[in-house]
Design a protein around this motif. Structure first.
Motif, PDB file in Angstrom:
ATOM      1  N   LEU A 283      62.145  17.759  -3.051  1.00  0.00           N
ATOM      2  CA  LEU A 283      61.325  17.900  -4.285  1.00  0.00           C
ATOM      3  C   LEU A 283      60.329  19.129  -4.184  1.00  0.00           C
ATOM      4  CD1 LEU A 283      59.818  14.389  -5.274  1.00  0.00           C
ATOM      5  CD2 LEU A 283      61.850  15.588  -6.066  1.00  0.00           C
ATOM      6  N   GLY A 284      60.594  19.739  -2.897  1.00  0.00           N
ATOM      7  CA  GLY A 284      59.585  21.136  -2.834  1.00  0.00           C
ATOM      8  C   GLY A 284      58.215  20.768  -2.603  1.00  0.00           C
ATOM      9  N   ILE A 285      57.967  19.688  -2.458  1.00  0.00           N
ATOM     10  CA  ILE A 285      56.505  19.215  -2.198  1.00  0.00           C
ATOM     11  C   ILE A 285      55.998  19.968  -0.835  1.00  0.00           C
ATOM     12  CG2 ILE A 285      54.590  17.303  -1.865  1.00  0.00           C
ATOM     13  CD1 ILE A 285      56.646  15.835  -3.584  1.00  0.00           C
ATOM     14  N   VAL A 286      56.689  20.122   0.038  1.00  0.00           N
ATOM     15  CA  VAL A 286      56.375  20.964   1.208  1.00  0.00           C
ATOM     16  C   VAL A 286      57.582  22.125   1.321  1.00  0.00           C
ATOM     17  CG1 VAL A 286      55.648  19.080   2.586  1.00  0.00           C
ATOM     18  CG2 VAL A 286      57.717  19.482   2.449  1.00  0.00           C
ATOM     19  N   SER A 287      57.320  22.993   2.289  1.00  0.00           N
ATOM     20  CA  SER A 287      58.241  24.301   2.251  1.00  0.00           C
ATOM     21  C   SER A 287      59.568  23.977   2.988  1.00  0.00           C
ATOM     22  CB  SER A 287      57.530  25.222   2.633  1.00  0.00           C
ATOM     23  OG  SER A 287      56.958  25.172   4.205  1.00  0.00           O
ATOM     24  N   GLY A 288      59.724  22.955   3.591  1.00  0.00           N
ATOM     25  CA  GLY A 288      60.938  22.658   4.322  1.00  0.00           C
ATOM     26  C   GLY A 288      60.543  21.634   5.489  1.00  0.00           C
ATOM     27  N   TRP A 289      61.552  21.253   6.274  1.00  0.00           N
ATOM     28  CA  TRP A 289      61.358  20.183   7.140  1.00  0.00           C
ATOM     29  C   TRP A 289      59.930  20.906   8.497  1.00  0.00           C
ATOM     30  CZ3 TRP A 289      63.036  15.440   7.440  1.00  0.00           C
ATOM     31  CH2 TRP A 289      64.092  14.902   6.454  1.00  0.00           C
ATOM     32  N   ASP A 290      60.093  21.937   8.490  1.00  0.00           N
ATOM     33  CA  ASP A 290      59.072  22.487   9.413  1.00  0.00           C
ATOM     34  C   ASP A 290      57.747  22.709   8.795  1.00  0.00           C
ATOM     35  OD1 ASP A 290      60.083  24.656   7.634  1.00  0.00           O
ATOM     36  OD2 ASP A 290      60.371  26.078   9.758  1.00  0.00           O
ATOM     37  N   ASP A 291      57.388  22.374   7.511  1.00  0.00           N
ATOM     38  CA  ASP A 291      56.221  22.450   6.918  1.00  0.00           C
ATOM     39  C   ASP A 291      55.091  22.361   7.864  1.00  0.00           C
ATOM     40  OD1 ASP A 291      53.882  22.084   5.348  1.00  0.00           O
ATOM     41  OD2 ASP A 291      55.212  22.571   3.659  1.00  0.00           O
ATOM     42  N   PRO A 292      54.145  23.106   8.156  1.00  0.00           N
ATOM     43  CA  PRO A 292      53.178  22.891   9.068  1.00  0.00           C
ATOM     44  C   PRO A 292      52.329  21.644   8.615  1.00  0.00           C
ATOM     45  CG  PRO A 292      53.079  24.919   8.783  1.00  0.00           C
ATOM     46  CD  PRO A 292      54.175  24.307   7.469  1.00  0.00           C
ATOM     47  N   ARG A 293      52.543  20.924   7.593  1.00  0.00           N
ATOM     48  CA  ARG A 293      51.649  19.617   7.259  1.00  0.00           C
ATOM     49  C   ARG A 293      52.459  18.585   7.438  1.00  0.00           C
ATOM     50  NH1 ARG A 293      51.136  21.414   1.082  1.00  0.00           N
ATOM     51  NH2 ARG A 293      53.183  22.115   1.657  1.00  0.00           N
ATOM     52  N   LEU A 294      53.883  18.658   7.800  1.00  0.00           N
ATOM     53  CA  LEU A 294      54.458  17.388   8.120  1.00  0.00           C
ATOM     54  C   LEU A 294      54.442  16.774   9.641  1.00  0.00           C
ATOM     55  CD1 LEU A 294      57.915  18.051   6.385  1.00  0.00           C
ATOM     56  CD2 LEU A 294      56.180  16.594   5.542  1.00  0.00           C
ATOM     57  N   THR A 296      56.703  16.168  11.275  1.00  0.00           N
ATOM     58  CA  THR A 296      57.996  16.370  12.105  1.00  0.00           C
ATOM     59  C   THR A 296      57.746  17.074  13.070  1.00  0.00           C
ATOM     60  OG1 THR A 296      58.350  18.142  10.809  1.00  0.00           O
ATOM     61  CG2 THR A 296      59.518  16.320  10.085  1.00  0.00           C
ATOM     62  N   LEU A 297      58.393  17.014  14.379  1.00  0.00           N
ATOM     63  CA  LEU A 297      58.157  17.813  15.522  1.00  0.00           C
ATOM     64  C   LEU A 297      58.468  19.377  15.331  1.00  0.00           C
ATOM     65  CD1 LEU A 297      59.504  15.629  18.382  1.00  0.00           C
ATOM     66  CD2 LEU A 297      57.165  15.928  17.293  1.00  0.00           C
ATOM     67  N   VAL A 298      59.206  19.808  14.576  1.00  0.00           N
ATOM     68  CA  VAL A 298      59.571  21.213  13.873  1.00  0.00           C
ATOM     69  C   VAL A 298      58.211  21.741  13.203  1.00  0.00           C
ATOM     70  CG1 VAL A 298      61.847  21.533  14.093  1.00  0.00           C
ATOM     71  CG2 VAL A 298      61.139  20.620  12.041  1.00  0.00           C
ATOM     72  N   GLY A 299      57.666  20.795  12.335  1.00  0.00           N
ATOM     73  CA  GLY A 299      56.337  21.006  11.780  1.00  0.00           C
ATOM     74  C   GLY A 299      55.220  21.332  12.510  1.00  0.00           C
ATOM     75  N   ILE A 300      55.093  20.324  13.355  1.00  0.00           N
ATOM     76  CA  ILE A 300      54.050  20.190  14.378  1.00  0.00           C
ATOM     77  C   ILE A 300      54.065  21.572  15.348  1.00  0.00           C
ATOM     78  CG2 ILE A 300      53.122  19.082  16.312  1.00  0.00           C
ATOM     79  CD1 ILE A 300      53.679  16.547  15.017  1.00  0.00           C
ATOM     80  N   LYS A 301      55.252  21.940  15.552  1.00  0.00           N
ATOM     81  CA  LYS A 301      55.345  23.077  16.474  1.00  0.00           C
ATOM     82  C   LYS A 301      55.034  24.210  15.645  1.00  0.00           C
ATOM     83  CE  LYS A 301      59.034  25.725  18.760  1.00  0.00           C
ATOM     84  NZ  LYS A 301      60.636  25.689  18.595  1.00  0.00           N
ATOM     85  N   ARG A 302      55.669  24.342  14.338  1.00  0.00           N
ATOM     86  CA  ARG A 302      55.227  25.493  13.648  1.00  0.00           C
ATOM     87  C   ARG A 302      53.710  25.471  13.444  1.00  0.00           C
ATOM     88  NH1 ARG A 302      57.557  27.097   7.868  1.00  0.00           N
ATOM     89  NH2 ARG A 302      56.127  28.818   7.459  1.00  0.00           N
ATOM     90  N   ARG A 303      53.141  24.619  13.237  1.00  0.00           N
ATOM     91  CA  ARG A 303      51.703  24.660  13.080  1.00  0.00           C
ATOM     92  C   ARG A 303      50.816  25.074  14.224  1.00  0.00           C
ATOM     93  NH1 ARG A 303      48.494  20.126   9.823  1.00  0.00           N
ATOM     94  NH2 ARG A 303      46.337  20.638  10.313  1.00  0.00           N
ATOM     95  N   GLY A 304      51.416  24.963  15.258  1.00  0.00           N
ATOM     96  CA  GLY A 304      50.630  25.355  16.510  1.00  0.00           C
ATOM     97  C   GLY A 304      50.354  24.380  17.457  1.00  0.00           C
ATOM     98  N   TYR A 305      50.750  23.122  17.295  1.00  0.00           N
ATOM     99  CA  TYR A 305      50.210  21.933  18.229  1.00  0.00           C
ATOM    100  C   TYR A 305      51.121  22.474  19.443  1.00  0.00           C
ATOM    101  CZ  TYR A 305      48.225  18.941  14.673  1.00  0.00           C
ATOM    102  OH  TYR A 305      47.360  18.240  13.701  1.00  0.00           O
ATOM    103  N   THR A 306      50.610  22.029  20.574  1.00  0.00           N
ATOM    104  CA  THR A 306      51.366  22.447  21.689  1.00  0.00           C
ATOM    105  C   THR A 306      52.034  21.148  22.134  1.00  0.00           C
ATOM    106  OG1 THR A 306      49.170  21.668  23.284  1.00  0.00           O
ATOM    107  CG2 THR A 306      49.533  23.846  22.748  1.00  0.00           C
ATOM    108  N   PRO A 307      53.041  21.202  23.054  1.00  0.00           N
ATOM    109  CA  PRO A 307      53.779  20.043  23.699  1.00  0.00           C
ATOM    110  C   PRO A 307      53.064  19.325  24.468  1.00  0.00           C
ATOM    111  CG  PRO A 307      54.890  22.049  24.095  1.00  0.00           C
ATOM    112  CD  PRO A 307      53.910  22.669  23.448  1.00  0.00           C
ATOM    113  N   GLY A 308      51.915  19.873  25.351  1.00  0.00           N
ATOM    114  CA  GLY A 308      51.008  19.282  26.145  1.00  0.00           C
ATOM    115  C   GLY A 308      50.203  18.414  25.372  1.00  0.00           C
ATOM    116  N   ALA A 309      49.714  18.757  24.321  1.00  0.00           N
ATOM    117  CA  ALA A 309      48.997  17.993  23.484  1.00  0.00           C
ATOM    118  C   ALA A 309      49.623  16.786  22.894  1.00  0.00           C
ATOM    119  CB  ALA A 309      48.146  18.863  22.553  1.00  0.00           C
TER     120      ALA A 309
END
Ligand code: ATP
Ligand code: MG
Length: 559
Positions: A283-294, A296-309
Motif C-alpha cells: 500500500l506504500g505506507i512504508v517505502s519498502g521491506w527495508d523501511d527503517p520503521r519496520l 524486518t531485519l533489512v529495515g532494522i539494519k538500514r536504520r542503523g541498529y547493530t547486529p550486536g545490539a
C-alpha cells in the motif's frame, strides 16, 4: 565477520538443560540444530530470536546449525527472499558453513516415502475438494468423517499418485492424504494432506514437479535426513508434534530428531505477521521491506541498529514457553547501550536558527578541539570552527523563558559546547512571531570552563555548529510506526493505529566533519540521539541521516 563465536554464551534456559542432559546421557554426541525459514518474505526481529536460539545453542555446545529453506510452497516463494534471508542471517553474525539446505533437495526422497506409505496402506489419494475435506474434518468437539475415497486399493492409489506427479490432473483436483485417524482428538492427525497438485515452477528446483509436499510432511523428514538432533520451533507447532512423530515412526528415516517448542517473540508498537508487513509495503505506507520503521531485519539494519545490539536483545529476552509481550523499548535500550560505548560524538543542529555574535570579527575563524568520546580519549578528537555566525537549535531559545529554562532568551547566557559563553542581546522575528535570527556577544575569557570573565557560572550548555562551514543534510527522525502497544489486537484494523509522525524529515545543519562520514559509522549527535547516514539515499553532497534511536526513552516518560 561470520564467526558464531563472537558473542558470549547465552544464559541458561530449558533448551540448554535438555541438550546438556542429552549429551551427558550419550543420547547424542553432538548437537545439530537448524533455522528453517520459508522463503516467502523478509525476516523480522521474531526470526532473529529463532536464529539466535538455534545458532546460539550450536555455538554454546560446539555443534552446528543449518540454514534450511523450508520451500514447499512455490506459489509464494522467491529467489529474492532466499538471498535476503541469507544476508540477514550473516548480518546477525552467524555462519552455516557447508550447511545450506533446501527441503526441496529432498523432494525425490519425500515422494518415495509417500509411495512407501501408500504401499503400507497408510496413505490414499483423495478426490474430495478443499471445502469437502474441511467439512469432513469435524471440529474440536466432534470427530471427523471418513472420506469415501479412503478405502481405495493400494494399486489405485499408486496409479493416481504417479499420475498426479506426471502432471495429468489440474491444480486442486486431488491430494494425497495420510490414513491415520479421522476421530483423533488432535485434528492434525485426521488424515492430514501430504501432497497437493500445483503446476507452478519452483525457485530452487525449477519445473521438475507438479505436486508439492505439505510443510508437515517435509519438515520432520528433512530434519531426519539432515541429522538434526533438536528441532526447535515456536509453540504453534506443539499440536503438530504427534504428526511429526507419526511420520518418523512410520517411515524408514535415517535418524530420530525431536521437536521442542518455545514462545514466539511478540514486540510492542509494531506488527510482525508477514501478511501485514506485505500489506504495509504494497500500500506504500512504508517505502519498502527495508523501511527503517519496520521490524524486518533489512529495515532494522538500514536504520542503523547493530547486529550486536539485536543479539544482546535476544539474549536478554531469554527463551521460555509462555507467550509474552516484550516492550520495544528493551530493544531500543540495547541499541543505546552499544552505541553509547562505540559511537563517536558530533554536533548537529536539527532546527537551525542563526545566532550572530556581534562582537566577533566577520572574517575570523578559530579552531576549537572537540574529543570524539567523553570517556574514551583513544577515540581521538576533531577540530571544529568557531565563527561569527553559528547555528543553534530553535529549542534552545525561549522568548519568555519558563522556570528552570537555563538556555537562551534575551539577556540569557549559555555555554557553547567546546566553545565560549554567549549572551543573547536581541531577537529578530517575522510577522508571525517566528524567530528568524538571534544576536548576541561572546565572552572571550570563557573558552575553557563554564565561568564568565566576571566569575559567574553559566548553567546551560548547548550544541551548535559554525554557519561558515556547516553542511546541510536531510535528517529523518524515525519514531514508532504505531501509536499503541498492540496494533494487532483485533477488533479494529491495525492500520487505524499508524503513527502519522513515524517519520519526520527535516533539513539540518551538521558540523563540517560529518561531510566525510560514511554510512557504517554511527554517531551520537550530542543531545539529539544516535544517527547514521542512510545507506541507500545518502550521497556525497546530498547527505541523508537516519535517527537510529533517541538518547532516552521518550515514550515511557512523555506519553
Ligand atoms: P509463516 O509460517 O506464516 O510464513 P513465519 O513467521 O512462521 O511465517 P517461517 O519462515 O516459517 O515464518 O519462520 C522460520 C522460523 O522462525 C520458524 O521456526 C518460526 O517458528 C520462527 N519464527 C517466526 N516468527 C517468530 C517469532 N515471532 N518469534 C520467534 N520465532 C519465530
Ligand atoms: Mg512458519
Amino acid at each position: 565477520m561470520t564467526s558464531n563465536e563472537q558473542s558470549s554464551t547465552t544464559p541458561n534456559n530449558f533448551l540448554k538443560t535438555i541438550i546438556d542432559e542429552d549429551l551427558k546421557s550419550g543420547k547424542h554426541s553432538s548437537v545439530v540444530t537448524r533455522f528453517p525459514p520459508e522463503p516467502n518474505g523478509y525476516l523480522h526481529i521474531g526470526h532473529a530470536k529463532s536464529i539466535c536460539i538455534n545458532f546460539g545453542l550450536a555455538r554454546d555446545f560446539g555443534g552446528r546449525c543449518h540454514l534450511r529453506f523450508d520451500d514447499t510452497n512455490p506459489a509464494k516463494e522467491e529467489q529474492e527472499y532466499i538471498d535476503s534471508i541469507k544476508d540477514s542471517v550473516r548480518w546477525l553474525g552467524f555462519d552455516w558453513g557447508e550447511h545450506l539446505h533446501y527441503a526441496s533437495d529432498n523432494f525425490e526422497q519425500l515422494f518415495q516415502w509417500a509411495i512407501f506409505l501408500i504401499h503400507k496402506g497408510k496413505a490414499y489419494v483423495e478426490d474430495l475438494n478443499v471445502e469437502q475435506i474441511r467439512a469432513y474434518r469435524g471440529t474440536l468437539t466432534e470427530p471427523g468423517t471418513e472420506s469415501p475415497f479412503r478405502s481405495r486399493s493400494i494399486e489405485e492409489n499408486l496409479d493416481l499418485f504417479n499420475r498426479m506427479r506426471s502432471g495429468e490432473f489440474p491444480d486442486g483436483t486431488r491430494v494425497l492424504r495420510a490414513k491415520i485417524d479421522m476421530a483423533s482428538p488432535n485434528i492434525s492427525l485426521r488424515d492430514p494432506v501430504l501432497y497437493r497438485i500445483l503446476h507452478t515452477p519452483h525457485p530452487h528446483v525449477g519445473d521438475a514437479w507438479k505436486i508439492y509436499p505439505m510443510y508437515d510432511f517435509a519438515h520432520g523428514q528433512t530434519d531426519a535426513i539432515e541429522g538434526i538432533t533438536h528441532s526447535i520451533c515456536t509453540l504453534e507447532f506443539e499440536s503438530h508434534k504427534p504428526l511429526y512423530e507419526w511420520f518418523l515412526d512410520n517411515l524408514p528415516v535415517p535418524a530420530r530428531p525431536r521437536q521442542y517448542e518455545f514462545a514466539r517473540l511478540n514486540l510492542t508498537y509494531t506488527v510482525m505477521s508477514k501478511r501485514k508487513l506485505q500489506e504495509l509495503v504494497q500500500l506504500g505506507i512504508v517505502s519498502g521491506w527495508d523501511d527503517p520503521r519496520l521490524p524486518t531485519l533489512v529495515g532494522i539494519k538500514r536504520r542503523g541498529y547493530t547486529p550486536g545490539a539485536v543479539r544482546n536483545f535476544c539474549e536478554q529476552i531469554g527463551v521460555g514457553r509462555s507467550d509474552s509481550w516484550i516492550d520495544v523499548s528493551l530493544l531500543e535500550e540495547c541499541v543505546r547501550a552499544e552505541l553509547n560505548e562505540s559511537a563517536p560524538r558530533a554536533m548537529a543542529v536539527l532546527r537551525p536558527v542563526k545566532f550572530i555574535i556581534d562582537n566577533y570579527p566577520v572574517d575570523q575563524a578559530e579552531e576549537l578541539h572537540a574529543p570524539n568520546h567523553p570517556q574514551k580519549p583513544e577515540m581521538g578528537g576533531r577540530i571544529i570552527q568557531f565563527t561569527r555566525e553559528i547555528w543553534i537549535d530553535a529549542d534552545d531559545f525561549m522568548e519568555v523563558p519558563s522556570k528552570g529554562f537555563y538556555r537562551l532568551s534575551v539577556g540569557g547566557e549559555v555555554k557553547l559546547r567546546f566553545g565560549y559563553i554567549i549572551k543573547c542581546t536581541g531577537v529578530i522575528m517575522n510577522e508571525q512571531g517566528a524567530v528568524m535570527e538571534l544576536h548576541g556577544e561572546y565572552d572571550p575569557a570563557s573558552r575553557e570552563g563554564i565561568h564568565t570573565a566576571d566569575g559567574r557560572k553559566v548553567k546551560g550548555v548547548i550544541h551548535w555548529v559554525s554557519a561558515h562551514n556547516a553542511v546541510t543534510a536531510e535528517v529523518r527522525l524515525f519514531d514508532r510506526l504505531f501509536n499503541v502497544p498492540n496494533p494487532d489486537k483485533g477488533g479494529i484494523d491495525y492500520k487505524e493505529y499508524l503513527n502519522p509522525l513515524s517519520v519526520v524529515s527535516i533539513p539540518a545543519q551538521l558540523e563540517a566533519s560529518l561531510a566525510s562520514s560514511d554510512s557504517e559509522t554511527r554517531y551520537q549527535f550530542e543531545r539529539m540521539g544516535y544517527f547514521r547516514q542512510d545507506p541507500k539515499d545518502s550521497l556525497p553532497g546530498k547527505l541523508v541521516f537516519n535517527r537510529i534511536v533517541t538518547l532516552r526513552d521518550v515514550w515511557s516518560t512523555n506519553k
